[in-house]
Enzyme design. Structure first.
Site, PDB file in Angstrom:
ATOM      1  N   ASN A   1      -1.554  -6.982   0.396  1.00 42.44           N
ATOM      2  CA  ASN A   1      -2.981  -6.987  -0.442  1.00 42.44           C
ATOM      3  C   ASN A   1      -2.985  -8.233  -1.628  1.00 42.44           C
ATOM      4  OD1 ASN A   1      -3.883  -4.716   0.659  1.00 42.44           O
ATOM      5  ND2 ASN A   1      -2.762  -3.199  -0.757  1.00 42.44           N
TER       6      ASN A   1
ATOM      7  N   LYS B   1       0.135  -3.541   5.251  1.00 44.25           N
ATOM      8  CA  LYS B   1      -0.794  -4.548   4.537  1.00 44.25           C
ATOM      9  C   LYS B   1       0.049  -5.338   3.380  1.00 44.25           C
ATOM     10  CE  LYS B   1      -4.649  -3.017   2.914  1.00 44.25           C
ATOM     11  NZ  LYS B   1      -5.520  -2.522   2.140  1.00 44.25           N
TER      12      LYS B   1
ATOM     13  N   ARG C   1     -22.894  -7.159 -45.422  1.00 42.49           N
ATOM     14  CA  ARG C   1     -21.582  -6.496 -44.563  1.00 42.49           C
ATOM     15  C   ARG C   1     -22.398  -5.650 -43.735  1.00 42.49           C
ATOM     16  NH1 ARG C   1     -16.722  -4.680 -47.398  1.00 42.49           N
ATOM     17  NH2 ARG C   1     -16.695  -6.889 -48.308  1.00 42.49           N
TER      18      ARG C   1
ATOM     19  N   SER D   1       0.877  -1.095   0.161  1.00 43.42           N
ATOM     20  CA  SER D   1      -0.055  -0.050  -0.138  1.00 43.42           C
ATOM     21  C   SER D   1       0.778   1.117  -0.059  1.00 43.42           C
ATOM     22  CB  SER D   1      -0.999   0.219   1.343  1.00 43.42           C
ATOM     23  OG  SER D   1      -1.402   1.164   1.432  1.00 43.42           O
TER      24      SER D   1
END
Length: 399
Positions: A275, A273, A307, A267
């Site tokens: 993550n 942290k 087309r 972080s």
């Protein structure tokens, strides 16, 4: 390629890039020119090595909105740089849709090869995890709540089944990718005129397929199932990977602590942290893949005449985006499952802390009048073995 809006895009390399697409279009023109010469329609001196230069992709892209696609601008550049005999025969019998659709299919083949390699790596890693943890008792949860005892092996086997469901059709799809040669309105009219017969025209189409190592087929023009099948295969992969990523992200919550990525992310402001970044990025791809696939189906349903007026054009960037994102998610998933860490002590603690897990078992015992079985994992181990057998067959066939 890199993309600040899509972290990890570089993992897809040049797959489905502007340069790859341009090279594929040139390859189609080159192969067709060779087929005309080989068939005795164009003179031998028409044969030439076609190539582009640095900056051509940018120039062609800027001119593409004149005719609504990049083929006309490409053909103009190639003719300008060619000898008269080559310029005269270049692109004869083709229409822009032939070149563009076939080039996209050529590019997609490289994507499917890469995704197939990643799927095989995932199958090996997940099969190993399922085998190692087939007897590891764990808490199964439904609607976010504690439900029954199960095993980690059963959970991993479900992940593995999803990957196999996605991976098994890829090889068949890769070998059946179709060439698209139909001429202006899908009737091979110009090619028939050049070849002098319908059989000659069909032989040219088959020769191009052989040259490009694609499947010979009738023109598909505004029947867009070849494109939607590709999209569906890629979305199915992302679905399977999204399921794994969601379970890992949930299991890595500190209050559960059962699972962890091999190397999580940090972080910018909270150094404590760790993550689950791989899981986050995989889920991102899974959440966006379905809508991209739906756009391909909407374009297919919007096909009109010989087309389409916009539906065809909507496919190109959509398929490119879906393909590159799938490749990135494939790489991230391989990294996730090969490095996945399991905290068996937390798994055991969470199972022991759950209340009421055997209430269903007691109710079944009361109904039957028999004493409860010592193990309430049901057929989990049998299911794990069935999935492992399937994985072994897949790896043998794909080796």
């Amino acid at each position: 390629m890199t993309d600040l809006f899509w972290p990890g895009d570089h993992l897809a390399g040049d797959l489905m890039s502007d340069e790859a697409f341009l090279a594929a279009m040139v390859a189609v023109e080159q192969a067709w020119l060779g087929c005309l010469v080989d068939a005795g329609i164009a003179p031998p001196d028409a044969r030439a090595e076609l190539s582009t230069s640095e900056g051509d992709a940018e120039a062609i892209a800027r001119r593409a909105d004149v005719d609504g696609n990049p083929v006309s601008a490409l053909v103009a550049i190639l003719r300008d740089r060619s000898e008269p005999a080559t310029a005269r025969w270049l692109h004869r019998g083709l229409t822009s849709q032939d070149v563009l659709d076939t080039a996209i299919v050529v590019c997609v083949r490289d994507v499917l090869i890469r995704v197939g390699v990643e799927c095989a790596a995932q199958v090996r890693a997940l099969a190993d995890l399922a085998e190692r943890h087939r007897g590891t008792e764990a808490l199964a949860r439904t609607l976010t709540q504690a439900a029954l005892p199960s095993t980690l092996g059963a959970k991993v086997a479900r992940w593995l089944d999803g990957v196999l469901d996605a991976a098994e059709p890829l090889a068949a799809l890769r070998t059946s990718l179709p060439v698209q040669i139909g001429g202006a309105v899908g009737t091979l009219a110009a090619t028939t005129e050049l070849a002098g017969s319908v059989d000659g025209a069909l032989a040219l189409s088959d020769a191009l397929a052989d040259e490009l190592v694609l499947a010979p087929t009738l023109p598909w023009h505004t029947t867009r199932s070849p494109i939607t099948r590709i999209g569906d295969a890629l979305v199915t992969c992302c679905d399977a990977w999204g399921h794994i990523a969601a379970d890992v992200a949930t299991g890595s919550r500190p209050e559960l602590g059962e699972l962890a990525e091999g190397s999580g992310g940090g972080s910018s402001t909270m150094p404590h942290k760790n993550n689950p970044v791989r899981s986050v990025l995989i889920r991102r791809a899974a959440l966006t893949a379905g809508p991209l696939g739906a756009t391909l189906h909407a374009a297919s349903a919007g096909s009109v005449d010989e087309r389409s007026d916009g539906a065809w054009h909507a496919e190109w960037a959509t398929l490119r985006t879906l393909a590159r994102r799938t490749v990135v998610a494939a790489a991230h998933t391989s990294e996730l499952v090969t490095g996945l860490r399991i905290d068996e002590s937390r798994v055991a603690a969470n199972l022991a802390a759950a209340d009421g897990l055997l209430s269903e078992q007691r109710a079944m015992a009361e109904l039957t009048g028999r004493p409860p079985l010592s193990d309430y994992a049901g057929a989990a181990d049998r299911f794990v073995e069935a999935t492992l057998s399937r994985a072994r067959r897949f790896l043998e066939e794909s080796s």
